[in-house]
Design a protein around this motif. Structure first.
Motif, PDB file in Angstrom:
ATOM      1  N   GLN A   1       2.052   9.466  -6.054  1.00 49.68           N
ATOM      2  CA  GLN A   1       2.581  10.822  -5.895  1.00 49.68           C
ATOM      3  C   GLN A   1       3.714  11.104  -6.874  1.00 49.68           C
TER       4      GLN A   1
ATOM      5  N   GLU B   1      -6.983   5.449   3.693  1.00 53.68           N
ATOM      6  CA  GLU B   1      -5.838   6.343   3.498  1.00 53.68           C
ATOM      7  C   GLU B   1      -5.243   6.166   2.108  1.00 53.68           C
ATOM      8  N   THR B   2      -5.073   4.916   1.679  1.00 55.04           N
ATOM      9  CA  THR B   2      -4.511   4.654   0.346  1.00 55.04           C
ATOM     10  C   THR B   2      -5.395   5.267  -0.729  1.00 55.04           C
TER      11      THR B   2
ATOM     12  N   ILE C   1      -5.018   9.267  -0.526  1.00 52.77           N
ATOM     13  CA  ILE C   1      -3.732   9.763  -1.044  1.00 52.77           C
ATOM     14  C   ILE C   1      -3.684   9.607  -2.562  1.00 52.77           C
ATOM     15  N   SER C   2      -4.172   8.482  -3.074  1.00 52.21           N
ATOM     16  CA  SER C   2      -4.200   8.262  -4.521  1.00 52.21           C
ATOM     17  C   SER C   2      -5.106   9.281  -5.202  1.00 52.21           C
TER      18      SER C   2
ATOM     19  N   MET D   1       0.859   4.296  -2.880  1.00 52.17           N
ATOM     20  CA  MET D   1       0.737   5.721  -2.581  1.00 52.17           C
ATOM     21  C   MET D   1       1.944   6.508  -3.090  1.00 52.17           C
ATOM     22  N   ARG D   2       3.139   6.011  -2.823  1.00 49.38           N
ATOM     23  CA  ARG D   2       4.341   6.716  -3.291  1.00 49.38           C
ATOM     24  C   ARG D   2       4.386   6.757  -4.827  1.00 49.38           C
TER      25      ARG D   2
ATOM     26  N   ARG E   1       0.831  -1.202   0.000  1.00 44.97           N
ATOM     27  CA  ARG E   1       0.000   0.000   0.000  1.00 44.97           C
ATOM     28  C   ARG E   1       0.870   1.259   0.000  1.00 44.97           C
TER      29      ARG E   1
ATOM     30  N   PRO F   1      -7.160   1.420  -5.373  1.00 49.21           N
ATOM     31  CA  PRO F   1      -6.564   1.667  -4.051  1.00 49.21           C
ATOM     32  C   PRO F   1      -7.505   1.317  -2.919  1.00 49.21           C
TER      33      PRO F   1
ATOM     34  N   ILE G   1       4.207  10.919   3.248  1.00 42.28           N
ATOM     35  CA  ILE G   1       3.103  10.578   2.357  1.00 42.28           C
ATOM     36  C   ILE G   1       1.963  11.563   2.607  1.00 42.28           C
TER      37      ILE G   1
END
Length: 765
Positions: free
Chosen positions: A541, A561-562, A565-566, A537-538, A533, A555, A675
């Motif tokens: 970004q 959260e995933t 952030i996505s 996310m990284r 996960r 995601p 993140i």
């Protein structure tokens, strides 16, 4: 390499065009040529070339006499017959010169003779080597070594080659040696030396020689009749890339203007669903993304839409098993079953595509140039000699990565074959298909590197949307795709790959599907879910700051959260899409990689920028246009790293999220990049145009008192000029130059923002 009639006519056409081009360029240059007993010296107002007759040792100097590239100490040219060791040039004789060219006769240590012709352009030199006798030759041109060097397309990303999945430790090419250089995907042997104001390319779709080390800088060709187009470029980076663009277009490797939608957020079925694609699964997965607010603009169904034998499918709809499938199933397996859909999995494809169009998505499918024996259109190609032939003149079968059965490959040097293939594509377009993910892979490296170029050019000429996987030197596609970039590979490869593309003149970078192609297929095994996960996310970004990005595996399969952030990464990219695309149009116009500018090209005299992009420091940074600095945290340490050393070049830089101001040059040591934080700074001209809730907003940051930028609209033609003219930052005034009226604006997120009316010009004072 055997050439078709089409190729010879194309070469003739390009040669005539080049003669006109060089004559025209020569008219504008002040060129003088003189010779002594030892040397021939060519001088222009921008540079000089001095050729020592002994060994044909040549070097380049600035107009003021400062050294650019020194001569090789032994021999500037090496020539041999094919199969023999390269032999140094021993002597040089002056033949003659005209307004913009010089001709010389060289003889190697074995007595072989060749005519060398050099043309001078304002910021380039063309070198042509023609052996006097018929035959097949190896030819190499070289200067003394220079460093650092950048470029080489996909080849620059792999340390030990693709097969052992190695990754080079840096974007700097120093130490790389390839003989021959041949064959993977986005191929370019363009090399740039920004510190020296120098670059080069030997235009050769066959076997190339590249050696870049401290002793020598070599480019060459193997098994050729001549070396017709070795170019050296001299000047500032923008001058070099403009000249490189002109050369690509003139030599038959054109650069095309890309289309707006590809620079938005996309979706790929294989990353999301693997082989389990059908109208229902594709529609449902897209709906989940849209319901969550992901701003999708394009989609690819790259697998499983073609007809399949019902008794050969597993519960997931997997279409092919090499051991058990019937011959009939194998015949239909491919993306060359033009206009043929699996009737059960895709019962009403036009209705499905129309639905996606109504949602604002461009619908594209995977496409290859390989035809399976016995396939629905294969015999038509055989009957008309539309496939690449073997040495005996018979259609040749090739083993490729997919499908597993051997295939015939379209002969793109035959214009009738290209027209046939493009006309077959119309069968897809009749359903509403907007374009294609060009996707032949695993092909033998005996094919010429440009074996797909003419087909992609024809599709682009037709106006369809093209994602490119294979290409030599030109840019006949809308976006340049990495080869599959997955969790189980070195993660430093991605940033190095993208920067190498940009250096090579492939700036419309698409870093493959966020999450790769293994999450949906299970190819990553039982890896820790927490690491997967963070990976997603990284990756999101990082991809958000590339010219194009896409999603696959949902995601939401991880946690909230995933997903969040996505989504935020997608929304950032969506806001920046107009700005990114405007810079893509600038790249088309100028050749300079504006959508993704490696820092050594923007700041060639800054010693600090040349050692950033390596697997030790991992400061993978680039400019987006001339106002944004991308600083994503990515690489093999993505799962544990929380900070990076971020380098800020000269000037003022504002953090995109917080508005905190920094003055460069400076290194922000252990700069926090958790993140969720957009890894982005604003600087340079301080002019950014964003899409905010469907409206174009010009955003002016307090960076500099004097700046001007041109913004190109989504049509790639409309433009607005924005000028910052010594403003009072406490009391800004924006004048619409097209109406003469002052327009309203306000401060928002650390910038002064106003509505931009496309086609109008603005002055901020």
């Amino acid at each position: 390499m055997k050439k078709s009639v089409y190729h010879r006519w194309r070469v003739l056409f390009v040669t005539v065009a080049l003669l006109i081009f060089f004559w025209g360029c020569g008219q504008e240059s002040d060129i003088s040529t003189r010779q002594t007993d030892e040397a021939v010296i060519i001088s222009t107002e921008n540079y000089s070339v001095e050729i020592q007759k002994e060994g044909f040792r040549y070097g380049f100097k600035q107009a003021d006499g400062s050294e650019i590239a020194k001569p090789h100490p032994v021999s500037g040219l090496q020539i041999s017959r094919s199969g023999e060791q390269l032999s140094n040039i021993e002597s040089t004789k002056f033949i003659g010169n005209s307004k913009d060219q010089v001709s010389l006769l060289v003889t190697n240590t074995e007595g072989l003779e060749a005519v060398v012709t050099m043309w001078t352009l304002p910021n380039a030199v063309k070198l042509q080597v023609e052996p006097k006798e018929e035959g097949s030759y190896n030819i190499a041109a070289r200067t003394r070594g220079l460093s650092p060097s950048y470029g080489l397309g996909d080849h620059a990303a792999f340390g030990g080659g693709e097969r052992d999945r190695g990754v080079r430790a840096s974007t700097d090419l120093t130490g790389i040696e390839m003989d021959p250089m041949r064959g993977y995907r986005m191929i370019s042997n363009f090399v740039v030396f920004p510190k020296q104001g120098f670059a080069e390319v030997n235009i050769e779709p066959g076997d190339k020689i590249v050696r870049l080390n401290e002793q020598e800088n070599v480019q060459g060709s193997r098994n050729v009749h001549s070396m017709p187009a070795m170019y050296y470029f001299i000047g500032l980076p923008k001058e070099i890339y403009q000249s490189f663009l002109d050369v690509r277009n003139k030599e038959g490797y054109p650069v095309y203007k890309p289309k707006y939608e590809w620079f938005g957020v996309g979706w790929e079925a294989f990353g999301a669903l693997a082989w389990n694609t059908n109208s229902e699964t594709v529609t449902q997965n897209i709906k989940e993304y849209l319901d969550l607010g992901f701003p999708l603009e394009w989609m690819v169904v790259g697998s499983g839409f073609w007809p399949r034998a019902r008794d050969e499918m597993d519960e997931h709809g997997t279409p092919y098993n090499a051991e058990t499938d019937s011959e009939e199933a194998k015949k239909l397996l491919a993306t060359t079953s033009f206009g043929m859909w699996d009737e059960q999995l895709y019962p009403n494809p036009k209705e499905m595509i129309d639905n996606f169009h109504s949602l604002g998505l461009k619908f594209t499918i995977g496409l290859r140039t390989g035809f399976i024996p016995g396939g629905p259109f294969t015999n038509e190609g055989l009957e008309n000699d539309y496939y690449i032939k073997d040495e005996a003149g018979e259609p040749k079968l090739f083993s490729v990565g997919f499908p597993e059965s051997e295939v015939y490959i379209v002969d793109a040097e035959n214009p009738d074959a290209v027209n046939w293939y493009v006309n077959l594509c119309q069968k897809w377009e009749d359903y509403g298909v907007d374009g294609y993910k060009e996707d032949l892979f695993g092909y033998p490296q005996t094919l010429p590197d440009d074996f797909v170029n003419p087909i992609n050019e024809a599709l682009m000429d037709k106006g369809v949307y093209v994602m490119g996987r294979n290409n030599y030197l030109g840019s006949p596609v809308d976006i340049h795709r990495y080869n599959d970039f997955n969790y189980n590979q070195p993660q430093d490869r991605g940033p190095i790959n993208g920067l190498a593309y940009a250096y090579s003149g492939f700036p419309y970078v698409y870093p493959d599907i966020v999450g790769g192609t293994g999450l949906a297929t299970g190819r990553f095994g039982d890896e820790p879910k927490e690491k997967l996960r963070i990976y997603l996310m990284r990756y999101a970004q990082y991809a958000a700051l590339n010219p194009s990005m896409s999603f696959g595996y949902g995601p939401w399969n991880f946690d909230q959260e995933t997903t969040q952030i996505s989504l935020e990464a997608a929304m950032l990219h969506d806001r920046l899409q107009p700005y990114i695309y405007s810079n893509a149009v600038k790249a088309y116009e100028s050749g300079f990689p504006h959508p993704m500018t490696p820092l050594p090209l923007a700041y060639p005299d800054d010693e600090n920028v040349h050692g950033l992009a390596d697997t030790t420091r991992r400061s993978y940074q680039w400019l987006i246009g001339e106002s944004l600095l991308a600083t994503p945290l990515y690489g093999d340490d993505y799962a544990t790293a929380k900070t990076r050393d971020v380098y800020l070049p000269e000037g003022r830089w504002i953090e995109y999220n917080s508005g905190q101001v920094h003055e460069g040059p400076a290194t922000l040591e252990d700069y926090p990049l958790p993140i969720g934080k957009d890894p982005l700074f604003v600087g340079g001209k301080g002019i950014v145009v964003e899409d905010i809730e469907g409206s174009l907003k010009a955003r002016i940051y307090p960076i500099t008192d004097q700046a001007e930028d041109i913004f190109y609209g989504p049509d790639g033609k409309s433009e607005s000029r924005i000028t910052i003219a010594s403003p009072d930052w406490e009391n800004l005034t924006v004048i619409d130059q097209s109406t003469g009226k002052e327009i309203a604006g306000s401060w928002n997120r650390h910038a002064y923002e106003f509505n931009l009316n496309l086609g109008h010009d603005y002055v901020i004072d």
